[in-house]
Design a protein around this motif. Structure first.
Motif, short mmCIF file in Angstrom:
data_model
loop_
_atom_site.label_atom_id
_atom_site.label_comp_id
_atom_site.label_asym_id
_atom_site.label_seq_id
_atom_site.Cartn_x
_atom_site.Cartn_y
_atom_site.Cartn_z
N ALA A 190 2.77 0.59 -9.70
CA ALA A 190 1.63 1.22 -10.37
C ALA A 190 0.27 0.80 -9.83
CB ALA A 190 1.70 0.90 -11.87
N GLN A 191 0.20 -0.28 -9.09
CA GLN A 191 -1.09 -0.81 -8.67
C GLN A 191 -1.81 0.13 -7.70
OE1 GLN A 191 1.62 -2.77 -8.99
NE2 GLN A 191 0.80 -3.87 -10.76
N ALA A 192 -3.12 0.26 -7.87
CA ALA A 192 -3.93 1.01 -6.92
C ALA A 192 -3.98 0.27 -5.60
CB ALA A 192 -5.34 1.20 -7.47
N ASP A 193 -4.14 1.00 -4.51
CA ASP A 193 -4.18 0.37 -3.19
C ASP A 193 -5.27 -0.70 -3.11
OD1 ASP A 193 -2.05 1.77 -2.23
OD2 ASP A 193 -3.18 3.04 -0.86
N GLN A 194 -6.43 -0.44 -3.71
CA GLN A 194 -7.51 -1.42 -3.61
C GLN A 194 -7.13 -2.73 -4.26
OE1 GLN A 194 -10.36 -0.96 -1.76
NE2 GLN A 194 -10.46 -3.18 -2.08
N LEU A 228 0.83 -1.19 0.00
CA LEU A 228 0.00 0.00 0.00
C LEU A 228 0.87 1.25 0.00
CD1 LEU A 228 -2.62 -1.19 2.61
CD2 LEU A 228 -2.92 -1.05 0.14
N GLN A 229 0.43 2.25 -0.74
CA GLN A 229 1.18 3.51 -0.85
C GLN A 229 2.61 3.26 -1.32
OE1 GLN A 229 -0.43 6.48 -0.15
NE2 GLN A 229 -2.28 5.33 0.29
N GLY A 230 2.79 2.21 -2.15
CA GLY A 230 4.12 1.79 -2.54
C GLY A 230 4.63 2.48 -3.80
N TRP A 278 -2.89 -1.89 8.08
CA TRP A 278 -3.76 -2.37 9.17
C TRP A 278 -5.22 -2.04 8.90
CZ3 TRP A 278 -3.74 -5.27 13.51
CH2 TRP A 278 -4.78 -5.08 14.41
N LYS A 279 -5.48 -0.83 8.46
CA LYS A 279 -6.85 -0.39 8.19
C LYS A 279 -7.48 -1.23 7.10
CE LYS A 279 -9.53 3.68 6.80
NZ LYS A 279 -9.45 5.12 6.41
N ALA A 280 -6.71 -1.56 6.07
CA ALA A 280 -7.26 -2.29 4.93
C ALA A 280 -7.40 -3.78 5.19
CB ALA A 280 -6.37 -2.06 3.71
N ILE A 281 -6.44 -4.36 5.90
CA ILE A 281 -6.39 -5.82 6.05
C ILE A 281 -7.00 -6.27 7.37
CG2 ILE A 281 -4.91 -7.86 5.96
CD1 ILE A 281 -5.06 -6.20 3.37
N GLY A 282 -6.74 -5.53 8.44
CA GLY A 282 -7.29 -5.90 9.74
C GLY A 282 -6.74 -7.19 10.29
#
Length: 437
Positions: free
Chosen positions: A330-334, A325-327, A372-376
């Protein structure tokens, strides 16, 4: 039935086990006509019905069109198509989601043929100016005909001796160029810094300046010594990507030296080679996705991560890269989040075949909150190269900053607030910038 979905089992109305694939297509023709062409091409048909293609054979072996959902058309074709140009065929360029199902009996427990069935000549059909395999769902029993992970999530934790918390890993940097002894010295420093996992870069496998025959013994000597002192076994993923027999020899060397993991570039080694590797070694296989962008980045071409990882998990890999994430890629975070959830989903009711999602690319303490927010969940491998090795106070402080960031999430505290009593995290925030939201 929906043409999209996860890794749940599914079946046709007759009760026969069937494989379900969902596609996004673009065509100047009626999508229903094209879907029937796709079904025939990927099962028992060709461009014209032949003598032995009897009704009985078609009933047994033909793929079935399960669903069609037409979408808004495109103003221009996504891909060039000489077949249509020769015929002077123009738009509108109709788009649709198409669901097909295939009889398991056409394929058997044959992974290359499964891939050829759901993702083969479809990409070359003259009727199409775009095609993407979006989803792949397998019956639970069919999945069990293939290899399972040797360690998976629980086994990886047990091997490292880390039953809880996020697994913190890093990558050998520079990517390539260090000698075997230099690599071992860096591994020693990283072990002492407190990492759980270390991996080779995908471009460093068996170079002349650090061949595996020298690098594996040198590195494992350091890891064994660290385990004797600390009681913790750092997992090292040696990149053994090569032709099949060589990979098996390299894996055996790692096993003899007390190693627990090997890494392979999945796309370039191929399904059969990774299947042979799985059957030839008890070690964890760290599956690297490099090159996946060539299959996935165009929205009207290629294969989604969900379908891609479904195929590769049948080889029995234990870990799979999902990017970060935020890497820096090119991939979107989703897309990264969805990929991690796909890896964490079971494909069978009969066994825990989950694989460990490996986050990498531009990861540091500041990207922990978004993860953490995305994966939990902390059942993941959080790999940081520069975030550890470029920390201003050294690698140990880099590792500490990441662990502190995860602890802050557990306590529901912002990184800025938590860093007031944590100099390692504070230094990371000052060095690398604003935390990811």
């Amino acid at each position: 039935m929906s043409a999209t979905g996860g890794n749940t089992a599914g079946g046709a109305g007759s009760g026969e086990e069937r494989i379900h694939a969902g596609y996004l297509i673009e065509t100047p023709f009626d999508p229903r006509q094209v879907a029937e062409t796709m079904a025939g091409e990927q099962s028992c048909g060709t461009f014209a019905r032949v003598r032995d293609e009897t009704d009985e054979l078609r009933a047994r072996a033909r793929a079935t069109v399960e669903s069609i959902e037409e979408l808004e058309p495109a103003s221009e074709p996504s891909l060039p198509n000489a077949y249509l140009e020769r015929r002077g065929t123009g738009g509108p360029w109709r788009r649709a989601r198409v669901g097909l199902s295939f009889p398991v009996g056409n394929i058997g427990a044959n992974l290359p043929t499964l891939a050829a069935t759901v993702a083969g000549n479809l990409y070359d059909l003259g009727e199409l100016t775009g095609l993407r395999l979006e989803s792949l769902r397998l019956p639970s029993a069919y999945r069990m005909r293939f290899d399972l992970p040797a360690l998976g999530v629980a086994g990886t934790r047990a091997s490292i001796g880390a039953q809880s918390g996020c697994l913190v890993g890093t990558i050998i940097k520079p990517n390539v160029g260090l000698s075997a002894r230099q690599t071992a010295a860096l591994v020693k420093e990283l072990c002492e810094a407190g990492v759980d996992f270390i991996k080779d870069d995908e471009v460093c496998a068996d170079p002349v300046h650090a061949p595996l025959a020298e690098r594996v013994p040198a590195v494992m000597e350091v890891i064994r010594a660290h385990a004797e002192r600390s009681g913790r076994h750092v997992m090292m993923a040696f990149n053994i990507s090569d032709e099949t027999d060589a990979m098996l020899r390299h894996a055996e060397l790692v096993r003899r030296e007390g190693g627990s993991c090997v890494m392979a570039s999945l796309n370039w080694c191929g399904f059969s080679a990774i299947q042979s590797l799985r059957r030839g070694t008890p070690l964890a296989i760290h599956g690297h996705r490099n090159g996946f962008g060539a299959f996935s980045r165009h929205p009207m071409l290629g294969i989604s991560y969900q379908a891609w990882q479904t195929l590769w998990r049948l080889t029995g890999v234990d870990h799979m890269h999902v990017h970060g994430l935020q890497g820096k890629f090119a991939q979107a975070d989703q897309e990264v989040v969805d990929a991690a959830r796909d890896c964490a989903a079971r494909m069978s009711d009969s066994a825990d075949d989950r694989v460990l999602p490996a986050f990498s690319s531009g990861q540091w303490a500041g990207t922990v909150p978004a993860t953490w927010k995305a994966i939990g969940s902390e059942d993941l491998l959080f790999m940081s190269g520069g975030g550890i090795l470029a920390h201003p106070d050294g690698p140990a402080a880099g590792v500490a900053s990441i662990r502190q960031a995860w602890q802050a999430q557990r306590e529901g505290v912002s990184l800025e607030e938590y860093s007031r009593g944590m100099p390692e995290l504070r230094a990371a925030l000052q060095r690398f910038g604003k935390p990811a939201a």
